[in-house]
Design an enzyme around this catalytic site. Structure first.
Site, short mmCIF file in Angstrom:
data_model
loop_
_atom_site.label_atom_id
_atom_site.label_comp_id
_atom_site.label_asym_id
_atom_site.label_seq_id
_atom_site.Cartn_x
_atom_site.Cartn_y
_atom_site.Cartn_z
N ASP A 37 0.86 -1.20 0.00
CA ASP A 37 0.00 0.00 0.00
C ASP A 37 0.89 1.24 0.00
OD1 ASP A 37 -3.28 0.07 1.10
OD2 ASP A 37 -2.20 1.96 0.83
N ASP A 63 3.15 1.96 -4.73
CA ASP A 63 2.16 2.76 -5.46
C ASP A 63 1.87 1.98 -6.73
OD1 ASP A 63 0.77 4.46 -7.14
OD2 ASP A 63 1.98 6.23 -6.65
N VAL A 64 0.65 1.48 -6.87
CA VAL A 64 0.34 0.56 -7.98
C VAL A 64 0.47 1.22 -9.35
CG1 VAL A 64 -1.13 -0.97 -6.63
CG2 VAL A 64 -2.17 0.98 -7.84
N TYR A 155 -15.10 5.54 -12.98
CA TYR A 155 -15.04 4.32 -12.16
C TYR A 155 -15.57 3.12 -12.93
CZ TYR A 155 -15.41 1.29 -8.06
OH TYR A 155 -15.27 0.24 -7.17
N LYS A 159 -13.38 -0.11 -14.14
CA LYS A 159 -13.68 -1.46 -13.66
C LYS A 159 -14.12 -2.38 -14.81
CE LYS A 159 -12.65 -0.89 -9.31
NZ LYS A 159 -11.53 -1.61 -8.69
N THR A 192 -16.83 0.23 3.67
CA THR A 192 -15.39 0.41 3.91
C THR A 192 -15.11 1.92 3.87
OG1 THR A 192 -14.79 0.48 1.58
CG2 THR A 192 -14.86 -1.71 2.59
N1 LIG Z 1 -16.14 -0.94 -0.90
C1 LIG Z 1 -16.97 -1.24 -1.89
O1 LIG Z 1 -18.19 -1.16 -1.77
C2 LIG Z 1 -16.41 -1.75 -3.19
C3 LIG Z 1 -17.32 -2.27 -4.13
C4 LIG Z 1 -16.83 -2.73 -5.35
C5 LIG Z 1 -15.46 -2.70 -5.58
N2 LIG Z 1 -14.61 -2.19 -4.64
C6 LIG Z 1 -13.20 -2.16 -4.97
O2 LIG Z 1 -12.48 -2.81 -3.93
C7 LIG Z 1 -11.18 -2.25 -3.83
C8 LIG Z 1 -10.90 -1.84 -2.40
O3 LIG Z 1 -11.85 -0.88 -2.02
P1 LIG Z 1 -12.08 -0.47 -0.49
O4 LIG Z 1 -13.51 -0.19 -0.36
O5 LIG Z 1 -11.43 -1.44 0.42
O6 LIG Z 1 -11.27 0.93 -0.46
P2 LIG Z 1 -10.41 1.64 0.71
O7 LIG Z 1 -10.35 3.08 0.34
O8 LIG Z 1 -10.93 1.27 2.05
O9 LIG Z 1 -8.98 0.99 0.52
C9 LIG Z 1 -8.23 1.19 -0.64
C10 LIG Z 1 -6.77 1.03 -0.30
O10 LIG Z 1 -6.04 1.23 -1.52
C11 LIG Z 1 -4.92 2.04 -1.22
N3 LIG Z 1 -4.49 2.76 -2.41
C12 LIG Z 1 -5.10 3.77 -3.04
N4 LIG Z 1 -4.35 4.18 -4.08
C13 LIG Z 1 -3.26 3.40 -4.11
C14 LIG Z 1 -2.12 3.31 -4.95
N5 LIG Z 1 -1.94 4.17 -5.97
N6 LIG Z 1 -1.20 2.36 -4.70
C15 LIG Z 1 -1.35 1.50 -3.65
N7 LIG Z 1 -2.40 1.54 -2.81
C16 LIG Z 1 -3.34 2.48 -3.05
C17 LIG Z 1 -5.38 2.99 -0.12
O11 LIG Z 1 -4.29 3.52 0.61
C18 LIG Z 1 -6.26 2.05 0.72
O12 LIG Z 1 -5.50 1.41 1.72
C19 LIG Z 1 -11.14 -1.10 -4.82
O13 LIG Z 1 -10.54 -1.53 -6.03
C20 LIG Z 1 -12.60 -0.78 -5.04
O14 LIG Z 1 -12.85 -0.16 -6.29
C21 LIG Z 1 -15.07 -1.71 -3.45
#
Ligand SMILES: NC(=O)c1ccc[n+]([C@@H]2O[C@H](COP(=O)([O-])OP(=O)(O)OC[C@H]3O[C@@H](n4cnc5c(N)ncnc54)[C@H](O)[C@@H]3O)[C@@H](O)[C@H]2O)c1
Length: 253
Positions: A37, A63-64, A155, A159, A192
């Site tokens: 992360d 950083d991805v 978004y 996706k 989240t």
């Molecule tokens: N929460 C939802 O309802 C939901 C639904 C569908 C899909 N998703 C997907 O699930 C994944 C996780 O979402 P979440 O809800 O846990 O989000 P979150 O914001 O709680 O966590 C995301 C994490 O990614 C990290 N991050 C952001 N940019 C980054 C980068 N450039 N390099 C490395 N790390 C980075 C952040 O620091 C954080 O720790 C995402 O891809 C999101 O699109 C989430």
């Protein structure tokens, strides 16, 4: 024996939310886990929680969106644990943005969600292609890959790209007889930090979201982590290029 004993997993975006739950569950089921992360403090605290529960984990700053960062992160994991067998491309961002959004914001979303998943998938294939044991890459997409709302222009596009990229990568691995399966997961709304900020800004949206999930409630991070565990494990050995939808019935309406 855990369901992923002997495996070494890197989870991007594992300092928070879904990724954190994935890292905790994979470690509980026996994998050595790299918590990757940009958020160092939160990432290290996930590592501490895994260690406190008797698991094995390391933090990797990643950083991805950074091409060389991927090489360095995977090299660090292999230096510590000897191999990589599971990669979860989970890091993502979801800012609100309609079709009249700024180009800069569009590019940021595409960079983290789609470029980041491309770079991660490519790095994972390169790291696992010579392995004697099976490897698994799990790309976290969204139900928004199959549908959209007026405020998810970038978004949904990002996706949707992850969904298609996953299938191309899966076929590449199969046709080149690489020991790697690639699949995507499509979560519905889970509570989240990513989405709770949105609900703080638009409280009426929370009730509407619950109503749009036929099961009657939103998901949890653990709901999605259990899907990752299945795709990471050898139990899913015949599952390739699939879309695992975990959405409380959102998409069947
Ligand atoms: N929460 C939802 O309802 C939901 C639904 C569908 C899909 N998703 C997907 O699930 C994944 C996780 O979402 P979440 O809800 O846990 O989000 P979150 O914001 O709680 O966590 C995301 C994490 O990614 C990290 N991050 C952001 N940019 C980054 C980068 N450039 N390099 C490395 N790390 C980075 C952040 O620091 C954080 O720790 C995402 O891809 C999101 O699109 C989430």
């Amino acid at each position: 024996m855990g369901r992923v004993s002997g495996k070494v997993a890197l989870v991007s975006g594992a300092a928070s939310g879904l990724g954190e739950a994935m890292a905790l569950l994979l470690a509980r089921e026996g994998a050595k886990v790299a918590v990757a992360d940009i958020a160092e403090e939160a990432g290290n605290s996930v590592v501490d929680r895994i260690a406190a529960a008797g698991g094995e984990a390391m933090f990797v700053r990643l950083d991805v969106t950074c091409e060389t960062g991927w090489d360095e992160a995977i090299a660090a994991v292999i230096a510590r644990y000897g191999k990589l067998t599971v990669l979860v491309n989970n890091a993502g961002i979801a800012p609100v943005g309609d079709i009249e959004m700024e180009f800069e914001l569009w590019r940021k979303v595409m960079s983290v969600n789609l470029d980041g998943t491309f770079l991660g998938t490519r790095a994972g294939v390169r790291a696992m292609r010579g392995n004697a044991e099976p490897g698994s890459i799990v790309n976290i997409s969204s139900v928004m890959a199959m549908t959209a709302s007026p405020t998810t222009a970038a978004y949904s596009a990002s996706k949707g790209g992850v969904r298609s990229l996953t299938k191309a990568a899966a076929l590449y691995c199969a046709t080149h007889k690489l020991p790697i399966r690639v699949n995507s997961i499509h979560p519905g709304m889970c509570v989240t930090p990513l989405v709770s900020g949105y609900f703080d800004a638009y409280p009426e949206a929370l009730e509407a979201q619950i109503a749009s999930h036929p099961i009657g409630h939103l998901g949890t991070a653990e709901d999605v982590a259990r899907g990752v565990l299945y795709l990471a494990s050898d139990e899913s050995g015949f599952v390739l290029g699939s879309e695992l939808v975990i959405d409380g019935g959102f998409l069947i309406q």
